[in-house]
Design a protein around this motif. Sequence first.
Motif, PDB file in Angstrom:
ATOM      1  N   LYS A  52     -26.956 -18.727  17.124  1.00  0.00           N
ATOM      2  CA  LYS A  52     -27.692 -17.453  17.532  1.00  0.00           C
ATOM      3  C   LYS A  52     -29.021 -17.931  18.992  1.00  0.00           C
ATOM      4  CE  LYS A  52     -28.444 -15.775  12.305  1.00  0.00           C
ATOM      5  NZ  LYS A  52     -29.558 -15.285  11.425  1.00  0.00           N
ATOM      6  N   GLU A  63     -38.888 -18.460  23.055  1.00  0.00           N
ATOM      7  CA  GLU A  63     -38.299 -17.275  22.432  1.00  0.00           C
ATOM      8  C   GLU A  63     -38.429 -17.818  20.905  1.00  0.00           C
ATOM      9  OE1 GLU A  63     -37.750 -14.610  22.357  1.00  0.00           O
ATOM     10  OE2 GLU A  63     -37.221 -13.585  24.570  1.00  0.00           O
ATOM     11  N   ILE A  64     -37.874 -16.752  20.095  1.00  0.00           N
ATOM     12  CA  ILE A  64     -38.646 -16.950  18.824  1.00  0.00           C
ATOM     13  C   ILE A  64     -37.767 -15.939  18.091  1.00  0.00           C
ATOM     14  CG2 ILE A  64     -40.234 -14.998  18.944  1.00  0.00           C
ATOM     15  CD1 ILE A  64     -41.855 -16.389  16.820  1.00  0.00           C
ATOM     16  N   ALA A  65     -36.844 -16.398  16.776  1.00  0.00           N
ATOM     17  CA  ALA A  65     -36.803 -16.126  16.112  1.00  0.00           C
ATOM     18  C   ALA A  65     -36.643 -16.720  14.422  1.00  0.00           C
ATOM     19  CB  ALA A  65     -35.402 -16.503  16.416  1.00  0.00           C
ATOM     20  N   MET A  66     -36.116 -16.097  13.818  1.00  0.00           N
ATOM     21  CA  MET A  66     -36.369 -16.368  12.261  1.00  0.00           C
ATOM     22  C   MET A  66     -34.874 -16.652  11.697  1.00  0.00           C
ATOM     23  SD  MET A  66     -38.811 -13.859  10.252  1.00  0.00           S
ATOM     24  CE  MET A  66     -38.989 -15.306   9.388  1.00  0.00           C
TER      25      MET A  66
END
Lengths: 184, 886
Positions: A52, A63-66
């Motif tokens: 992902k 960066e950041i994601a859940m």
Amino acid sequence: MANFSAYHVSCPSIKNILLLDSEGKRVAVKYYSDDWPTLNAKLAFEKSVFTKTQKTNARTEAEIAMFENNIVVYKFIQDLHFYVTGGDDENELILVTVLQGFFDAVGTLLRQNVDKREALENLNLILLCLDEIVDGGMILESDPNTIAGKVLSHSVDAAAPLSEQTISQALATAREHFTRSLLK
Amino acid sequence: MAQPYLKKDDDRDDEAEYSPFMGIEKGAVLQEAKVFNDPQLDPRRCSQVITKLLYLLNQGETFTKVEATGVFFAVTKLFQSKDIGLRRMVYLIIKELSPSAEEVIIVTSSLMKDMNSKTDMYRANAIRVLCRIIDGTLLTQIERYLKQAIVDKNPVVASAALVSGIHLLQTNPEIVRRWSNEVQEAVQSRAALVQFHSLALLHQIRQNDRLAVSKLVTSLTKGTVRSPLAQCLLIRYTSQVIREAGPNTQTADRPFFDYLDGCLRHKAEMVIFEAARAITELTGVTNRELTPAITVLQLFLSSSKPVLRFAAVRTLNKVAMTHPMAVTNCNIDMESLISDQNRSIATLAITTLLKTGNESSVDRLMKQITNFMSDIADEFKIVVVEAIRTLCLKFPLKYRSLMNFLSNILREEGGFEYKKAIVDSIVILIRDIPDAKESGLFHLCEFIEDCEFTYLSTQILHFLGNEGPKTADPSKYIRYIYNRVILENATVRSSAVSTLAKFGAMVDSLKPRIFILLKRCLFDSDDEVRDRATLYLNTIGCDGSVGETDNDMKDFLFGSLDVPLANLETSLRNYELSEEPFNIDSVPKEVKSQPLAEKKAPSKKPTGLGAPPSGPTSNLDAYEKTLSSIPEFSSFGKLFKSLAPVELTEAETEYAVNVVKHIYDGHVVFQYNCTNTIPEQLLENVTVIVDASEAEDFSEASSKPLRSLPYDSPGQTFVAFEKSDGAAIGKFTNTLKFIVKEVDPTNGEAEEDGVDDEYQLEDLEVVAADYMLKVGVSNFRNAWESMDPECERVDEYGLGVRESLAEAVGAVVNILGMQPCEGTETVPSNSRSHTCLLSGVFIGNVKVLVRLSFGIDGPKQVAMKLAVRSEDQSVSDAIHEIIASG
């Protein structure tokens, strides 16, 4: 790995730190939570995180994601991908501080030659670095210079490149090669 | 460790794929570990070997028990070396190997020596390692040193002790609580992280003491807190204190609000954000309190750092649910985030906008959303759908574009929850916005033409039956409905039949044609479909044989059942056993609140009976003795397990009977403990007739009747079954059979002649858990590791919607009947996932270990991963079967 998740209700906690290569394979990983109890669960998580995120540009800024109920912050350099995971109610900026601490400490330890090859050659430093950042989910230290300092103070000559080896070390190396060829 | 470990020819192969660990192999590395035993230790080489071992572990390689023990013992030799770097690696690998209790003893003295060393690095690390591997008894021995370490002048040592204390508090709270004086002192430390760690520990020690937490917060919010991390902690504790102080009733400022407000001007972003978030989460937060927090979050929205933007938009999104107006100021910043590279940020921005947007921006928003719906996950899509539904109800004039959007996404790929959210939304819009009805119904009709979810199809058909006939042209829906009758499974087909009937009843012009369609359904392969068709044909039939008037008929078709379903179910169950025709009027209409007392009642012994609880208590030895004294059962071998008594009668009935199941390898014995509660009766030749027609794997072997059962003196009768190997399960119907003799109350003499009689008992089931003994293990991890991984069986199961994680864990543990280990059966509140460790012995004396990993998501869907190790593969499989069929 023991389960220390109970007290994380009010204390910042890290669920895992991952260092993967450009194909998503492990360079070094450390899990502090038993959200992923089996090796397969861990690998599946790493795979989903990697696929992902791999196309994102996390080279200048983190960066950041859940993922499910977790927040993952990440940063890439060369062929190395750094990830830090926390619960979904965690302060994102605390997670990114840990990430940055890890990222910069590794940079210092590898003398800014940060790539997979260098990381593997100095894997002991990377592992010690992980050990100095988080202990069982608790943030132990987040300042990159302090972390790198603590790691280096323990390994006097470990980072020395081949050319700087002493005679005895060189002999030891040669002996090792020799034994290996015998065992072949 | 710079030198390559490769063989020469590998080196040339592919320079790009170079790795010092290429071709590394566990066996070879374990061989290499022999250097640890050299009398002349080479620290460098030893470090390299440890690195290789750690590399293997890190790649997911596992060591067998023997291998791990071997490595561990070898590693302990390395304490002889004075090399600092090597010692550091030794600490690391000891932690990774997590030695067993016996092994720990071997390194304890070395580690304790290091703990008191002059080298700070040794002290800090030895504390961390030791605290990781020791148990309570050893801990008391080193407690003194740990207390000293907490106030050590070296911050690294102090932090090591404090963090270890935080971990130990979980396992040995009573010991760690004794350290609070030292921890209190450490809170005043000048070292930033020591303060952070000591604050965390102190709070956890005092967690349950509200007053103490309040005092702590009061003193620290006035003092100086050095590290941003400690500041974040303090903010969390402060909001806890505010929360517990109760809602803000007066207009006066909340206590500590000034502190939170002040943190918004802290120099660390981490602290600013923590404070802003804390303010937005205050219960009953006012707009005035919100404003400064929203302002800093708004600044974060245009930050160059994605993490800051994400954190801010996520928090604002939550605020928008309760205070949409407070967030509108950020709308312009938010709109620019829709095109954010980071899709999570974009999704959050969109859903926030949907909550706060106005009528004029709807069309523009929908356009932007359509573009990115395809590349976000279902969970996000559901959020968007719900936001759109709310928006549509807010701006009914915009229904056309919103309904179009919904029907478009309904056609795309998606899971059940997502589709359900869309269908629910359309249904709500149809109900609330009259203009949207025709197009909405049409979209639903199209959807069921190609719907893989039976539940959704039946829901839509039901809805169509209620709404369709009222539209201008009902006939156009008939095709869609009848198509279901031709193409779908039985459940959907019967729904479709009901829907057709509703159209027939409501629309006279369609009635003859519906009649033909229903008649065709009479030849359906499924009972339910045929029954419904017959019923409806008669109800709406032209002759009007059942439904005398139009109203009666519509009442029957559309009216709701005016009895609670639970009551109806009970009545129907009773009806099955009786001869009388069923009458719906006999179903009680009041909703039973299921009082607890009712559940407990059967286990309560009828009072007034002096006798102890019938039969021996659930004590295996006593049972074993009783059973082996009965010749018929003495050949069954060793008793494997006896279960707790199960009541087969209601409390306060004439005869009280409970049953104890005794499990043997090849047999099952039912011990019926009977009590006669009627003083005027003497029962003789008491037996239980067991019908095992629903228990195919069992055949009755023998039984032992009870010769006489006088009033108030319990007696036992037994029935033994032979069973197939392994965990045979089944259901048994029991009837108590006996001869009743009247007793003369004056002299206690029984009459000569008796009458044969029967008494119906409740059914009895033998379930898989009956074949499992609850046997704990002291160290689950070691036990697990010592089992052959070949016998491991892993699979995943969806447990559907559950009340809570704890409830799901409890249910599974119950089904398996195994012993939870290490307290893992308790689920911390609010946790989203949990691992439960179980151990037991399965019939045939097979040791079984189970690792259950649970996860719960938003709508309370619980998923479970089940890993079983046992000494016998077939048993591992059997455990999975239990879950799969349970």
